[in-house]
Design an enzyme around this catalytic site. Structure first.
Site, PDB file in Angstrom:
ATOM      1  N   LYS A   1      -0.280  11.302  -6.397  1.00 11.91           N
ATOM      2  CA  LYS A   1      -0.366   9.995  -7.060  1.00 11.91           C
ATOM      3  C   LYS A   1      -1.815   9.559  -7.099  1.00 11.91           C
ATOM      4  O   LYS A   1      -2.484   9.494  -6.069  1.00 11.91           O
ATOM      5  CB  LYS A   1       0.478   8.945  -6.323  1.00 11.91           C
ATOM      6  CG  LYS A   1       0.485   7.610  -7.054  1.00 11.91           C
ATOM      7  CD  LYS A   1       1.533   6.651  -6.500  1.00 11.91           C
ATOM      8  CE  LYS A   1       1.025   5.893  -5.296  1.00 11.91           C
ATOM      9  NZ  LYS A   1       1.943   4.779  -4.932  1.00 11.91           N
TER      10      LYS A   1
ATOM     11  N   LYS B   1       9.602  -1.300  -0.764  1.00  6.93           N
ATOM     12  CA  LYS B   1       8.778  -1.209   0.434  1.00  6.93           C
ATOM     13  C   LYS B   1       9.368  -2.159   1.466  1.00  6.93           C
ATOM     14  O   LYS B   1       9.641  -3.326   1.163  1.00  6.93           O
ATOM     15  CB  LYS B   1       7.318  -1.569   0.142  1.00  6.93           C
ATOM     16  CG  LYS B   1       6.617  -0.558  -0.749  1.00  6.93           C
ATOM     17  CD  LYS B   1       5.165  -0.928  -1.000  1.00  6.93           C
ATOM     18  CE  LYS B   1       4.482   0.113  -1.881  1.00  6.93           C
ATOM     19  NZ  LYS B   1       3.075  -0.263  -2.217  1.00  6.93           N
TER      20      LYS B   1
ATOM     21  N   GLU C   1       2.860   3.434 -12.315  1.00  9.34           N
ATOM     22  CA  GLU C   1       3.268   2.384 -11.374  1.00  9.34           C
ATOM     23  C   GLU C   1       2.442   1.119 -11.591  1.00  9.34           C
ATOM     24  O   GLU C   1       1.216   1.171 -11.628  1.00  9.34           O
ATOM     25  CB  GLU C   1       3.113   2.885  -9.936  1.00  9.34           C
ATOM     26  CG  GLU C   1       3.690   1.947  -8.899  1.00  9.34           C
ATOM     27  CD  GLU C   1       3.611   2.516  -7.490  1.00  9.34           C
ATOM     28  OE1 GLU C   1       3.859   1.757  -6.540  1.00  9.34           O
ATOM     29  OE2 GLU C   1       3.293   3.718  -7.336  1.00  9.34           O
TER      30      GLU C   1
ATOM     31  N   ASP D   1       5.973  -2.386  -8.715  1.00 12.98           N
ATOM     32  CA  ASP D   1       5.628  -2.484  -7.299  1.00 12.98           C
ATOM     33  C   ASP D   1       5.349  -3.938  -6.952  1.00 12.98           C
ATOM     34  O   ASP D   1       6.216  -4.655  -6.447  1.00 12.98           O
ATOM     35  CB  ASP D   1       4.447  -1.584  -6.956  1.00 12.98           C
ATOM     36  CG  ASP D   1       4.094  -1.625  -5.467  1.00 12.98           C
ATOM     37  OD1 ASP D   1       4.815  -2.275  -4.686  1.00 12.98           O
ATOM     38  OD2 ASP D   1       3.077  -1.018  -5.073  1.00 12.98           O
TER      39      ASP D   1
ATOM     40  N   LYS E   1      -4.632   6.744  -7.797  1.00 12.60           N
ATOM     41  CA  LYS E   1      -4.942   5.327  -7.936  1.00 12.60           C
ATOM     42  C   LYS E   1      -5.987   5.175  -9.037  1.00 12.60           C
ATOM     43  O   LYS E   1      -7.032   5.856  -9.013  1.00 12.60           O
ATOM     44  CB  LYS E   1      -5.485   4.766  -6.618  1.00 12.60           C
ATOM     45  CG  LYS E   1      -4.473   4.773  -5.469  1.00 12.60           C
ATOM     46  CD  LYS E   1      -3.397   3.717  -5.661  1.00 12.60           C
ATOM     47  CE  LYS E   1      -2.557   3.545  -4.408  1.00 12.60           C
ATOM     48  NZ  LYS E   1      -1.556   2.473  -4.554  1.00 12.60           N
TER      49      LYS E   1
ATOM     50  N   ASP F   1      -1.034   5.113 -10.482  1.00  9.23           N
ATOM     51  CA  ASP F   1      -0.748   3.774  -9.966  1.00  9.23           C
ATOM     52  C   ASP F   1      -1.937   2.875 -10.273  1.00  9.23           C
ATOM     53  O   ASP F   1      -3.042   3.087  -9.766  1.00  9.23           O
ATOM     54  CB  ASP F   1      -0.504   3.835  -8.459  1.00  9.23           C
ATOM     55  CG  ASP F   1      -0.106   2.494  -7.866  1.00  9.23           C
ATOM     56  OD1 ASP F   1      -0.003   1.503  -8.609  1.00  9.23           O
ATOM     57  OD2 ASP F   1       0.124   2.438  -6.633  1.00  9.23           O
TER      58      ASP F   1
ATOM     59  N   ASP G   1       7.034   7.936  -1.574  1.00 10.73           N
ATOM     60  CA  ASP G   1       5.579   7.855  -1.361  1.00 10.73           C
ATOM     61  C   ASP G   1       5.342   7.384   0.076  1.00 10.73           C
ATOM     62  O   ASP G   1       5.094   6.222   0.333  1.00 10.73           O
ATOM     63  CB  ASP G   1       4.975   6.879  -2.374  1.00 10.73           C
ATOM     64  CG  ASP G   1       3.463   6.733  -2.227  1.00 10.73           C
ATOM     65  OD1 ASP G   1       2.839   7.630  -1.622  1.00 10.73           O
ATOM     66  OD2 ASP G   1       2.919   5.727  -2.709  1.00 10.73           O
TER      67      ASP G   1
END
Length: 336
Positions: free
Chosen positions: A147, A246, A201, A224, A149, A175, A296
């Protein structure tokens, strides 16, 4: 009588880690220990930094709770007693583990899930130059999902292409952590499609993501920061294809399991992630992630030291082979 105590631990990162609009150099977490006679268990929470939910604020909130409130407390009572967030997460996970320890049962049995199995997890690469991100991705030996960023700058497209050239076989996800606008999203679609990106994301900021309503993106989009708890599911249905659960956001394993059951009924896929934390925090998230499409849970890999017994990483997977008999260390201040 149940006795609850909490303290702050400071986790040191191997190196600074950057995302859109934020840089992590170390992370403080709250560790809550629940004691009942000879049994004890520990839950760990980071909180939700962008909501002001910190280790310090959680510790203050915990100290403000009258000790009499713990008499007869259970997980369902806790859901009514505290709002979603880090403190409830730490307490909820401690109560799950305490019951598992007391009854000598595997955690997944208490959660009424099939026996746990190793999960493919993404390995995360922080925002940096395209070459540095490609190098970081290639250093994840055995990784099968990466993933990236991204920060909304002109370098994002080259970051994606450079990593894909270096890692041609892995599953690739990106993301944005709220760092894009619709124009940037659409400008990156050719690169993302060429490089077989499988998930985007949180591309847009919270409050601006109504632009996604009805938008037919050729790549699935996951919520998210826009998705915190069970009550948010309905709002996600025509903007996103997945929600990222989360435990720090939703307030623990109890609500995480509820979301995992309810999301498909709203036409939403499930992703399970975490904040920065040790294996104490990963263990209940690992249980919640057993049926998820994307997991993740690589946070301990960023730390200098982990709580023991630690999650096991190999072949791109996370596993807790002795999850049912965990005895986490008591809550102490200091590093992991």
């Amino acid at each position: 009588m149940l006795h609850i105590e909490g303290s702050i631990a400071s986790l040191r990162l191997k190196q600074p880690f950057s995302i859109a609009g934020y840089r992590f150099e170390q992370q403080e977490v709250l560790r809550v220990t629940a004691r009942d006679g000879a049994c004890h268990a520990t839950g760990e929470a980071t909180g939700v930094y962008y909501l002001g939910d910190t280790a310090q604020s959680m510790q203050r909130d915990l100290a403000a709770i009258d000790s009499a409130c713990w008499r007869g407390i259970d997980r369902l009572t806790l859901q009514r007693m505290l709002p979603a967030g880090g403190l409830r997460n730490a307490l909820d996970c401690a109560l799950w583990q305490l019951e598992a320890n007391r009854r000598q049962l595997p955690l997944h049995v208490l959660a009424k899930l099939p026996r746990t199995h190793a999960l493919l997890t993404t390995m995360t690469v922080g925002v940096a130059s395209p070459e540095d991100m490609a190098l970081a991705a290639s250093c994840y030996v055995g990784a099968r999902a990466i993933k990236l960023k991204l920060d909304g700058s002109a370098l994002d497209g080259e970051r994606i292409r450079t990593v894909r050239r270096r890692c041609p076989q892995v599953r690739l996800l990106v993301d944005a952590n709220q760092g894009w606008d619709m124009a940037h999203l659409e400008s990156l679609l050719p690169a993302m499609l060429d490089c077989r990106v499988e998930l985007i994301e949180q591309p847009l900021p919270v409050g601006a993501d109504d632009d996604l309503r009805g938008y037919r993106c050729p790549i699935p989009v996951a919520a998210d920061e826009s998705f915190q708890q069970l009550s948010d599911l309905e709002e996600m249905t025509d903007k996103y294809q997945l929600v990222n659960i989360k435990l720090d956001k939703c307030g623990g394993l109890t609500e995480a399991l509820q979301i995992a059951r309810e999301a498909p009924r709203h036409g939403l896929g499930v992703m399970v992630g975490s904040m920065v934390g040790t294996s104490i925090a990963m263990a209940p998230a690992f249980v919640a992630g057993q049926g998820a499409w994307i997991v993740d849970l690589d946070a301990p890999l960023f730390l200098i030291g982990d709580a023991q017994p630690a999650a096991q990483y190999g072949n791109g997977e996370i596993d807790f082979p002795v999850l049912w008999k965990q005895r986490w260390p008591e809550a102490t201040s200091g590093s992991a």
